[in-house]
Scaffold this active site. Structure first.
Site, PDB file in Angstrom:
ATOM      1  N   GLU A 215       9.269   9.259 -16.539  1.00 44.19           N
ATOM      2  CA  GLU A 215       7.871   9.590 -16.840  1.00 44.19           C
ATOM      3  C   GLU A 215       7.515   9.162 -18.268  1.00 44.19           C
ATOM      4  O   GLU A 215       6.414   8.688 -18.544  1.00 44.19           O
ATOM      5  CB  GLU A 215       7.632  11.084 -16.665  1.00 44.19           C
ATOM      6  CG  GLU A 215       7.694  11.509 -15.201  1.00 44.19           C
ATOM      7  CD  GLU A 215       7.682  13.024 -15.044  1.00 44.19           C
ATOM      8  OE1 GLU A 215       6.785  13.684 -15.578  1.00 44.19           O
ATOM      9  OE2 GLU A 215       8.597  13.545 -14.371  1.00 44.19           O
TER      10      GLU A 215
ATOM     11  N   SER B 118      13.567  22.625 -14.983  1.00 45.98           N
ATOM     12  CA  SER B 118      12.349  23.370 -15.247  1.00 45.98           C
ATOM     13  C   SER B 118      12.737  24.760 -15.713  1.00 45.98           C
ATOM     14  O   SER B 118      13.700  25.352 -15.219  1.00 45.98           O
ATOM     15  CB  SER B 118      11.510  23.461 -13.970  1.00 45.98           C
ATOM     16  OG  SER B 118      10.650  24.567 -14.046  1.00 45.98           O
TER      17      SER B 118
ATOM     18  N   HIS C 272       0.832  -1.223   0.000  1.00 46.17           N
ATOM     19  CA  HIS C 272       0.000   0.000   0.000  1.00 46.17           C
ATOM     20  C   HIS C 272       0.860   1.264   0.000  1.00 46.17           C
ATOM     21  O   HIS C 272       0.426   2.309   0.484  1.00 46.17           O
ATOM     22  CB  HIS C 272      -0.956   0.026   1.203  1.00 46.17           C
ATOM     23  CG  HIS C 272      -1.709  -1.252   1.396  1.00 46.17           C
ATOM     24  ND1 HIS C 272      -2.924  -1.502   0.811  1.00 46.17           N
ATOM     25  CD2 HIS C 272      -1.388  -2.371   2.086  1.00 46.17           C
ATOM     26  CE1 HIS C 272      -3.340  -2.720   1.146  1.00 46.17           C
ATOM     27  NE2 HIS C 272      -2.413  -3.270   1.910  1.00 46.17           N
TER      28      HIS C 272
ATOM     29  N   LYS D  53      14.353  22.618  -9.544  1.00 49.20           N
ATOM     30  CA  LYS D  53      13.826  21.305  -9.912  1.00 49.20           C
ATOM     31  C   LYS D  53      14.744  20.468 -10.788  1.00 49.20           C
ATOM     32  O   LYS D  53      15.481  20.973 -11.621  1.00 49.20           O
ATOM     33  CB  LYS D  53      12.476  21.469 -10.623  1.00 49.20           C
ATOM     34  CG  LYS D  53      11.440  22.034  -9.680  1.00 49.20           C
ATOM     35  CD  LYS D  53      10.056  21.847 -10.202  1.00 49.20           C
ATOM     36  CE  LYS D  53       9.664  20.399 -10.143  1.00 49.20           C
ATOM     37  NZ  LYS D  53       8.320  20.190 -10.671  1.00 49.20           N
TER      38      LYS D  53
END
Ligand code: ARG
Length: 436
Positions: free
Chosen positions: A296, A283, A162, A289
């Protein structure tokens, strides 16, 4: 070859007019099936060799045709070959060029053959090559995983259920799970390859051919295990395409799970992994960042891999025997899934090679997450003879106490533990630290 009007020079004998512009566009597959040129030429050379061996064409004719085909291969390699949409597909582009080069003898190449068995043969060979390449890439990735497993066999991290810290494991165990998935992915490709490796050539349009051809010879020459048993099946079977697309989708799906973990682990909140600059992007507005774009994209490519499988399954549903032009829709998903999965596997390999695993943060997280609670409960069962349900209850109380004191389980005193269950002894500390 006479061609009085604008009709197709390859099959336009009974036609008076050229196809409409849109017809030409919807009909043409050369834009993508040119990727099969090597397989097409290889297939044509095998077919020509067989025709001459069987006395269907002369030896001299065969030599002329084969020399021409080899010259065309050189033209395509050098970039000099002009692919023409008016000639529809790779098969007719090559044959038309052969006609330009060697004249009317080129017309003998297509004896005892149809584009239907030709394209099915080409695509089987292309898919077979693609599988060999993918297996190679999977093995490369597995090497990287195995090295990491060796390196991190004693590094402790929380195992999750979980996405909550559950029990302590090693990083090697976690990565090893992905290695096992890849083992199965590889075996699925090997299995699919075995089943696809039968040769449609000789099926001709659908019903075979009256010429005394030798199908075993061409099958062997092209690396197939045998000719396909049924000629209608030979030209219309595309379950090998579905299998290939499923294998790529399943591999991509496994990679997407690893990608997801990399994404989570790379967050400052987790801080389990640091990706190298080569596999991250910045970014344009937020200077702090470092984004895990490659992971991704691996995760995102799963969409197109699944989509390609569904596309092809849908094309085939309810399709009557034998060849239908719908089948021309079989190539783009194969090419696209091959490209996507090749990139995904290589990107995953690169990311893992360049990544730094923050083993301190992993250990810390395992310690803070009370991940030894199950081991504690097991100790109570094995040493005090408690029923597991009771042990679970006692352990819950101990975890709560540690939580209240703001300490790890192995930082509790024996007297604290005995206040919860009097029979607990010092031996329990052997299971309370994650390292133990
Ligand atoms: N380009 C076609 C395909 O990919 C080749 C077969 C054409 N056959 C036909 N009967 N028109 O399927």
């Amino acid at each position: 070859m006479s061609n009085k009007n604008n009709a197709n020079q390859m099959w336009g004998g009974r036609f008076d007019a050229a196809p409409s512009n849109i017809m030409e566009q919807i009909n043409a597959s050369i834009g993508f099936d040119k990727r099969m040129w090597r397989q097409d030429i290889r297939g044509s050379i095998a077919h020509t060799t067989m025709l001459s061996k069987q006395g269907i064409i002369t030896k001299d004719e065969a030599i002329e045709i084969i020399n021409g085909l080899n010259a065309i291969a050189e033209e395509i390699k050098s970039g000099a070959f002009e692919f023409k949409p008016a000639l529809e597909d790779i098969h007719m582009n090559i044959e038309a060029r052969l006609q330009e080069m060697i004249g009317d003898v080129a017309g003998k190449l297509h004896t005892a053959r149809s584009r239907n068995d030709q394209v099915a043969t080409d695509l089987r060979m292309w898919t077979r090559d693609a599988i060999d390449e993918i297996i190679h890439l999977i093995e490369d990735l597995q090497c990287v995983l195995s090295d990491l497993e060796e390196k991190h066999k004693n590094d402790i991290m929380p195992g999750f259920t979980h996405l909550q810290a559950a029990q302590p494991i090693t990083l090697a165990m976690h990565l090893g799970a992905y290695n096992q998935m890849l083992c199965r992915d590889k075996s699925r490709f090997i299995d699919a390859r075995k089943r696809l490796n039968q040769c449609p050539l000789g099926s001709a349009a659908l019903a075979g051919t009256p010429y005394p051809i030798d199908r075993v010879f061409t099958a062997q020459k092209l690396g197939f295990d045998a000719p396909m048993a049924n000629t209608l099946d030979g030209v219309s079977a595309r379950d090998f395409v579905n299998e290939f697309l499923f294998c790529t989708a399943q591999t991509g799906l496994h990679l997407s799970r690893l990608a997801e973990e990399i994404i989570i682990w790379a967050t400052p909140q987790f801080n389990f992994i640091q990706l190298s600059d080569a596999w991250s992007t910045g970014s344009s507005i937020m200077p702090q960042k470092k984004n895990p774009d490659a992971a991704e994209l691996v995760r995102g490519k799963t969409g197109r891999l699944n989509g390609n499988l569904v596309q092809m399954m849908t094309v085939l549903k309810g399709l009557p025997l034998a060849y239908n032009k719908d089948l021309q829709e079989d190539k783009e998903p194969v090419f696209d899934s091959f490209d996507a999965i090749s990139l995904c596997i290589q990107a995953m390999k690169g990311m893992l090679e360049g990544a730094k695993f923050n083993t301190k943060a992993m250990l810390n997280s395992a310690e803070m997450g009370y991940t030894t609670a199950t081991a504690l409960a097991d100790w109570l069962v094995m040493n005090l003879g408690l029923p597991f349900r009771d042990a679970h209850h006692v352990t819950g109380a101990i975890v709560k106490m540690a939580e209240n004191k703001g300490c790890k389980l192995d930082e509790l005193d024996l007297s604290d533990l005995q206040a919860i269950h009097e029979s607990i002894t010092n031996d329990i500390f052997n299971v309370l630290s994650v390292k133990k």
